[in-house]
Design an enzyme around this catalytic site. Structure first.
Site, PDB file in Angstrom:
ATOM      1  N   GLY A 167       0.820  -1.211   0.000  1.00  0.00           N
ATOM      2  CA  GLY A 167       0.000   0.000   0.000  1.00  0.00           C
ATOM      3  C   GLY A 167       0.848   1.253   0.000  1.00  0.00           C
ATOM      4  N   ASP A 168       1.894   1.258   0.809  1.00  0.00           N
ATOM      5  CA  ASP A 168       2.787   2.416   0.887  1.00  0.00           C
ATOM      6  C   ASP A 168       3.550   2.618  -0.415  1.00  0.00           C
ATOM      7  OD1 ASP A 168       2.651   3.516   3.674  1.00  0.00           O
ATOM      8  OD2 ASP A 168       3.137   1.439   4.166  1.00  0.00           O
TER       9      ASP A 168
END
Length: 396
Positions: A167-168
């Site tokens: 996600g990051d």
């Protein structure tokens, strides 16, 4: 090493920690930008002690091609110092909770008024607007909200994670994509802009037709383990000495796989001859292929799949990557002389540009504020006494 990168000549002030902001800085630094990473005095970015294994080396990858300065953003003097650095920058990266930059007197809208050509990439859990914008948001939360976590894993178990902070890093990648687009606009208009990249939206972007399927027919995707329902054969199968991935889910590929299995008649068998038929008989097809592959070693299977031109390959771990001749030929993994851990192998720079290749020109800084004297003198004209005084006062 000479800087031949496409972004040579651009200066980036990287603010933020764990992991979207720093990964965006890594991508831009690999492409030639001068990355000035701002860390809090003392322990610095928590990424310095992140990673798995006996030695924590995540920092060595994410902080390559960067110079580190320290600044205490909780005091006005530290905020003023960073504001002065930004005046010498083309790009600012930050991944704090929305409102933090404004609280520090670094409201991006005001920075843009003062520097019309400035590009500011803001990465956060939920974006800069909306009812959830002020909530804390880590990568895993964005993955859950964006629809990823629900569909990853075995159907009879709780959702799984990817094993990396996807996600990051997705958000960082979209943040960098926005920066590159904004640079083109600046080249034509002279004006910068603010980029708003949210974790959950970055994950949502890569979920293909997940939402549209529900909207059109009420279909909700479920966890399906190692397969994609209706796409067969495409799975990981067991050989006698390890795991092997085969993707033969197109009609011509299935016929070639049938021939490789010594059963060419299966290529025209009504149960498997078409995409729809193979999807309907996916379980028995996988069982049949799995019973066949276990009679071969991974190497034997790899040779056979290559002979029949079937997309397939080993399931790699780090040892296999380091030993593989293709990785070696393309220099996908390189050795970097780090300041803390000596020679360390890590992924190279991607993608490959023919005229302006990216590179790893300097190792990650081993100390917080390692380049205070260099950068504060170079850009702000501060002498050693002024910097020493700021250190005494806890500003840097």
């Amino acid at each position: 090493m000479e800087n031949t990168g496409a972004l040579k000549g651009l200066r980036v002030v990287e603010m933020g920690q764990l992991l979207a902001g720093p990964f965006a800085g890594q991508l831009l630094g690999d492409m030639g930008a001068d990355i000035i990473k701002v860390e809090p005095p003392g322990k610095g970015d928590p990424l310095r002690i992140w990673g798995q294994g006996e030695k924590k080396v995540c920092w060595e990858v994410v902080a390559r091609n960067k110079r580190s300065v320290s600044a205490n953003m909780r005091v006005p003097e530290g905020q003023k110092l960073v504001r002065e650095l930004i005046r010498h920058a083309d790009i600012v990266i930050e991944n704090f909770r929305p409102g933090t930059m404004e609280k520090w007197g670094l409201d991006p809208a005001k920075l843009l008024e003062e520097q019309p050509g400035l590009i500011i990439s803001r990465m956060s859990g939920y974006g800069q607007t909306g009812p959830y914008s002020t909530r804390a948001g880590f990568g895993g939360i964005g993955e859950a909200m964006g629809g990823w976590r629900y569909i990853v894993g075995e159907p009879d178990r709780a959702p799984s994670r990817m094993g990396v902070s996807i996600g990051d890093t997705l958000t960082a990648t979209y943040g960098v994509m926005g920066i590159l687009a904004a640079l083109h606009v600046r080249d034509t208009t002279g004006k910068g802009q603010i980029i708003d990249a949210a974790l959950y939206e970055s994950v949502l972007q890569i979920t293909e037709s997940l939402v549209s399927e529900y909207d059109s027919s009420g279909f909700i995707r479920q966890r399906t383990g190692s397969i994609l329902p209706g796409i067969a054969p495409s799975n990981v199968y067991y050989c006698s000495d390890g795991e092997y991935m085969i993707g033969a889910n197109a009609d011509p590929l299935w016929k070639r796989l049938s021939a490789a299995m010594g059963k060419p008649e299966l290529g025209d068998d009504p149960r498997y001859a078409t995409h729809i038929a193979r999807g309907e008989n996916q379980t028995e097809l996988d069982e049949m292929i799995g019973a066949w592959t276990k009679n071969y070693t991974v190497e034997e299977m790899d040779n056979l799949m290559t002979e029949y031109s079937i997309p397939a390959g080993r399931v790699y771990r780090a040892p296999e990557m380091l030993a593989d001749p293709h990785f070696q030929a393309r220099e996908a993994i390189v050795e970097v002389e780090t300041e803390t851990h000596g020679k360390l192998k890590m992924q190279s720079t991607f993608p490959k540009l023919s005229a302006t290749p990216s590179s790893i020109r300097r190792p990650a800084p081993s100390k917080v504020g390692q380049h205070n004297a260099e950068i504060y003198a170079e850009l702000l004209g501060l002498d050693a006494d002024a910097i020493a005084k700021m250190e005494e006062e806890g500003i840097v």
